[in-house]
Design a protein around this motif. Structure first.
Motif, PDB file in Angstrom:
ATOM      1  N   SER A 284      -2.278  -8.521   5.572  1.00  0.00           N
ATOM      2  CA  SER A 284      -3.161  -8.410   6.729  1.00  0.00           C
ATOM      3  C   SER A 284      -3.202  -9.680   7.558  1.00  0.00           C
ATOM      4  CB  SER A 284      -4.574  -7.995   6.304  1.00  0.00           C
ATOM      5  OG  SER A 284      -5.139  -8.918   5.400  1.00  0.00           O
ATOM      6  N   PHE A 285      -3.109 -10.871   6.929  1.00  0.00           N
ATOM      7  CA  PHE A 285      -3.182 -12.063   7.774  1.00  0.00           C
ATOM      8  C   PHE A 285      -1.842 -12.378   8.442  1.00  0.00           C
ATOM      9  CE2 PHE A 285      -2.492 -14.876   3.836  1.00  0.00           C
ATOM     10  CZ  PHE A 285      -1.335 -15.507   4.277  1.00  0.00           C
ATOM     11  N   THR A 286      -0.766 -11.716   8.003  1.00  0.00           N
ATOM     12  CA  THR A 286       0.530 -11.950   8.617  1.00  0.00           C
ATOM     13  C   THR A 286       0.910 -10.845   9.593  1.00  0.00           C
ATOM     14  OG1 THR A 286       1.262 -13.090   6.612  1.00  0.00           O
ATOM     15  CG2 THR A 286       2.968 -12.402   8.139  1.00  0.00           C
ATOM     16  N   PHE A 287       0.761  -9.608   9.179  1.00  0.00           N
ATOM     17  CA  PHE A 287       1.252  -8.490   9.984  1.00  0.00           C
ATOM     18  C   PHE A 287       0.183  -7.436  10.272  1.00  0.00           C
ATOM     19  CE2 PHE A 287       5.101  -9.831   7.560  1.00  0.00           C
ATOM     20  CZ  PHE A 287       5.895 -10.198   8.635  1.00  0.00           C
ATOM     21  N   GLY A 288      -1.093  -7.693   9.928  1.00  0.00           N
ATOM     22  CA  GLY A 288      -2.046  -6.599   9.991  1.00  0.00           C
ATOM     23  C   GLY A 288      -3.385  -6.938  10.583  1.00  0.00           C
ATOM     24  N   ASN A 289      -4.407  -6.274  10.066  1.00  0.00           N
ATOM     25  CA  ASN A 289      -5.773  -6.434  10.550  1.00  0.00           C
ATOM     26  C   ASN A 289      -6.674  -6.673   9.341  1.00  0.00           C
ATOM     27  OD1 ASN A 289      -8.518  -5.790  11.513  1.00  0.00           O
ATOM     28  ND2 ASN A 289      -7.456  -5.158  13.384  1.00  0.00           N
ATOM     29  N   PHE A 290      -7.429  -7.786   9.373  1.00  0.00           N
ATOM     30  CA  PHE A 290      -8.246  -8.126   8.200  1.00  0.00           C
ATOM     31  C   PHE A 290      -9.398  -7.152   7.998  1.00  0.00           C
ATOM     32  CE2 PHE A 290     -10.311 -10.562  11.639  1.00  0.00           C
ATOM     33  CZ  PHE A 290     -11.660 -10.294  11.417  1.00  0.00           C
ATOM     34  N   ARG A 291      -9.724  -6.346   9.008  1.00  0.00           N
ATOM     35  CA  ARG A 291     -10.860  -5.419   8.891  1.00  0.00           C
ATOM     36  C   ARG A 291     -10.503  -4.195   8.045  1.00  0.00           C
ATOM     37  NH1 ARG A 291      -9.968  -7.680  13.571  1.00  0.00           N
ATOM     38  NH2 ARG A 291     -11.590  -8.941  14.573  1.00  0.00           N
ATOM     39  N   ASN A 292      -9.280  -3.695   8.198  1.00  0.00           N
ATOM     40  CA  ASN A 292      -8.891  -2.516   7.418  1.00  0.00           C
ATOM     41  C   ASN A 292      -7.819  -2.809   6.362  1.00  0.00           C
ATOM     42  OD1 ASN A 292      -6.533  -2.792   8.887  1.00  0.00           O
ATOM     43  ND2 ASN A 292      -6.879  -0.992  10.183  1.00  0.00           N
ATOM     44  N   ARG A 293      -7.336  -4.078   6.298  1.00  0.00           N
ATOM     45  CA  ARG A 293      -6.384  -4.524   5.289  1.00  0.00           C
ATOM     46  C   ARG A 293      -5.088  -3.710   5.317  1.00  0.00           C
ATOM     47  NH1 ARG A 293      -9.890  -6.637   0.099  1.00  0.00           N
ATOM     48  NH2 ARG A 293     -11.655  -7.392   1.291  1.00  0.00           N
ATOM     49  N   ALA A 294      -4.654  -3.360   6.515  1.00  0.00           N
ATOM     50  CA  ALA A 294      -3.442  -2.561   6.689  1.00  0.00           C
ATOM     51  C   ALA A 294      -2.537  -3.212   7.718  1.00  0.00           C
ATOM     52  CB  ALA A 294      -3.814  -1.142   7.126  1.00  0.00           C
ATOM     53  N   TYR A 295      -1.260  -2.815   7.720  1.00  0.00           N
ATOM     54  CA  TYR A 295      -0.349  -3.284   8.756  1.00  0.00           C
ATOM     55  C   TYR A 295      -0.813  -2.799  10.118  1.00  0.00           C
ATOM     56  CZ  TYR A 295       3.074  -4.495   5.100  1.00  0.00           C
ATOM     57  OH  TYR A 295       3.722  -5.044   4.024  1.00  0.00           O
ATOM     58  N   ASP A 296      -0.527  -3.584  11.146  1.00  0.00           N
ATOM     59  CA  ASP A 296      -0.905  -3.263  12.517  1.00  0.00           C
ATOM     60  C   ASP A 296       0.367  -3.296  13.364  1.00  0.00           C
ATOM     61  OD1 ASP A 296      -1.725  -3.577  15.276  1.00  0.00           O
ATOM     62  OD2 ASP A 296      -3.733  -4.079  14.555  1.00  0.00           O
ATOM     63  N   ASP A 297       0.777  -2.129  13.860  1.00  0.00           N
ATOM     64  CA  ASP A 297       2.030  -2.052  14.615  1.00  0.00           C
ATOM     65  C   ASP A 297       1.993  -2.908  15.871  1.00  0.00           C
ATOM     66  OD1 ASP A 297       3.280  -0.426  12.799  1.00  0.00           O
ATOM     67  OD2 ASP A 297       2.671   1.439  13.778  1.00  0.00           O
ATOM     68  N   ALA A 298       0.803  -3.076  16.471  1.00  0.00           N
ATOM     69  CA  ALA A 298       0.704  -3.919  17.672  1.00  0.00           C
ATOM     70  C   ALA A 298       0.997  -5.382  17.318  1.00  0.00           C
ATOM     71  CB  ALA A 298      -0.676  -3.783  18.301  1.00  0.00           C
ATOM     72  N   VAL A 299       0.525  -5.835  16.156  1.00  0.00           N
ATOM     73  CA  VAL A 299       0.806  -7.206  15.713  1.00  0.00           C
ATOM     74  C   VAL A 299       2.310  -7.374  15.493  1.00  0.00           C
ATOM     75  CG1 VAL A 299       0.528  -8.813  13.790  1.00  0.00           C
ATOM     76  CG2 VAL A 299      -1.464  -7.623  14.711  1.00  0.00           C
TER      77      VAL A 299
END
Length: 538
Positions: free
Chosen positions: A185-200
């Motif tokens: 999450s801190f590299t490729f995602g969102n810390f709120r949902n602990r998942a990858y974030d395609d926008a990131v």
């Protein structure tokens, strides 16, 4: 402590640091019973590279586990579960047959600096920071993969999965391609949902390499069995549950007491790097305007650590001690590093507090917290003819403390209490300087191996020894916290006055660092051109 379904009475925590891999055995109540360590090696280059052999790292991990078995009779049959954590950031690429694609790029690697500069100037930088809660820097896998894509695309073309250190060891232990919620999450995602974030991923220019990112696994809920191949190499039993820990920063902080339900508490790890963190609910995170710091998930629902990290903490102490050791060696006097470490408190007591300013940016990779500048460098301010070696030692220690205050200031109010871990926490003098600089009492955990303990705690929850992490913390962490050491009022007042000067000098030095770095690059390019001309004429 609850019962669990397994038969073993031992939990093994593996902590794979940059220079040492440790395997530590704990009983189910958290008492450390045995430990084995194997030195880990890495290589640096003039181009800013810092790499580590992936094959050697796994071999060293297996060796550490075998040594642990030699120290603890019947370890294989007694092991209820294994957990692994390790150095954070970096890029460990493996192919489809789970073989290394070259050496790993470590968190110390500075080659991605031009790519970080480019990405931070692009439109998506702020949106990426607001999702990850983490400022982009040369340490991180996202920045390194983006740089590799631009400069060494064949590495990514040959890879089947992009891992971190602990993930690589987990792959070798279990055969499972996975990463944990914290690094994902801190590299490729969102810390709120602990998942990858395609926008990131899109802002990093890595959409075409999305397939290299492994499944995210929470090691408090999911384990994989130790593979037969790994069992042969480690001396443990095939099928033993293996838990993938979170990144070493939060495992160490968890084991040292960052989260015990006490509001206003923070935890600093004073090791090679300085890691300064406070546990908050994800909804309470305060993101700064400079796009710096980390937000790293804890293995507790909804809870995260807000983090600022220094590239170099005790590396500065190592440097000043090595200067002294080198001078003595030139005079024919041989002393060990350990001998000099034992003198630190004495030197601190012989030097006047606040006499000098020292900015502790000794790392070749510059600084990443609470600001990012790969060109930042260390320096003393205020030297006069009357200053002596103890003054330099004290200034270096005070510089570490000022850098810690700098980090906490970026996250909000100063902590009400500071828990300390790391080798430097054993120095009473250093603890006193930190306490006075932060303006808060400090407590040190009696836990010897906090990182391995944090990982083992996750395994304890995963196999049902405890119903949740709070219950585990109550037995593994809280009872080991020492008495609060309160700051000296006069010294605290002095450092309160000194800090604005420290911060102002840091800002004023930035153009000087940048100009010096420009000169270094010009000299390096000139030398490379001269070498190329020499080869041509031959």
């Amino acid at each position: 402590m609850a019962s669990h379904n397994g038969r073993g009475d031992i939990l093994i925590g593996i902590d794979a640091g940059t220079s040492v891999i440790k395997a530590v055995a704990f009983d189910l109540g958290g008492r450390q019973v045995a430990e084995a360590a194997v030195k880990n090696r890495y290589r640096t280059g003039d181009d800013g590279s810092a790499t580590q052999s992936m094959a050697e790292t796994w071999e060293d991990c297996a060796e550490a586990l075998r040594h642990l078995g030699e120290k603890l009779e019947g370890l294989a049959a007694r092991t209820a579960a294994i957990a692994v954590t390790g150095q954070g950031d970096g890029t460990w690429l493996a192919d489809g047959d789970h073989r290394p694609v070259g050496d790993a790029w470590l968190w110390l690697d500075a080659r991605a600096a031009p790519t970080v500069d480019r990405l931070e100037k692009e439109a998506g930088a702020r949106a990426r920071f607001e999702a990850t809660g983490t400022g982009l820097n040369t340490c991180q896998q996202g920045a390194q993969m983006a740089h590799i894509a631009a400069t060494r695309p064949e590495l990514l073309a040959n890879a089947a999965v992009a891992l971190h250190c602990k993930d690589w060891l987990y792959l070798n232990l279990t055969g499972a391609r996975a990463t944990d919620p914290s690094e994902a999450s801190f590299t490729f995602g969102n810390f709120r949902n602990r998942a990858y974030d395609d926008a990131v991923i899109e802002t990093l220019g890595l959409r075409d390499f999305r397939h290299l990112l492994p499944e995210i696994v929470d090691g408090t809920k999911t384990t994989h069995p130790l593979s037969p191949e790994a069992a042969k190499q480690t001396g443990l039993l095939a099928g033993t549950p293996v838990s993938l820990g979170f990144v070493d920063m939060v495992m160490t902080a968890l084991g040292a007491g960052v989260y015990t339900g006490d509001a206003g508490t923070a935890c600093s790890t004073i090791g090679s790097t300085g890691v300064h963190m406070r546990a908050v609910h994800a909804s309470q995170v305060r993101l700064n305007d400079d796009n710096t710091g980390y937000v790293i998930a804890l293995p507790v629902p909804g809870m995260v650590t807000q983090v600022q990290t220094n590239m170099a903490a005790t590396l500065n102490i190592d440097w000043v001690l090595e200067v002294g050791r080198g001078l003595l060696a030139d005079m024919g006097v041989e002393v060990s590093h350990r001998d000099l470490v034992a003198k630190i408190d004495d030197w601190l007591s012989r030097a006047r507090p606040g006499a000098l300013l020292y900015h502790p940016y000794i790392s070749e990779a510059g600084e990443r917290g609470p600001f990012i500048n790969a060109d930042a460098r260390a320096g003393f301010i205020g030297l006069s003819a009357g200053h002596r070696y103890p003054d330099l030692v004290r200034a270096v220690v005070e510089g570490l403390a000022m850098a810690a205050r700098d980090c906490y200031a970026e996250m909000g109010e100063m902590p009400g209490e500071l828990r300390l871990t790391g080798g430097a926490a054993r120095s009473r003098g250093l603890r006193g300087v930190l306490s006075a600089t932060i303006g808060a009492p400090v407590r040190v955990s009696a836990r010897e191996e906090a990182g391995a303990a944090g990982a083992a705690m996750m395994a304890a929850v995963a196999i049902g020894v405890y119903p949740d992490m709070e219950r585990c913390i109550g037995e593994w962490v809280t009872p080991l916290l020492g008495e609060a050491e309160r700051p000296d009022p006069a010294m605290a007042a002095l450092y309160q006055r000194r800090y604005p000067t420290y911060a102002a000098a840091r800002h004023a030095l930035e153009p000087i660092w940048n100009a010096m770095a420009k000169d270094r690059r010009a000299e390096r390019d000139g030398a490379a051109e001269a070498a190329a001309d020499g080869r041509t004429t031959k």
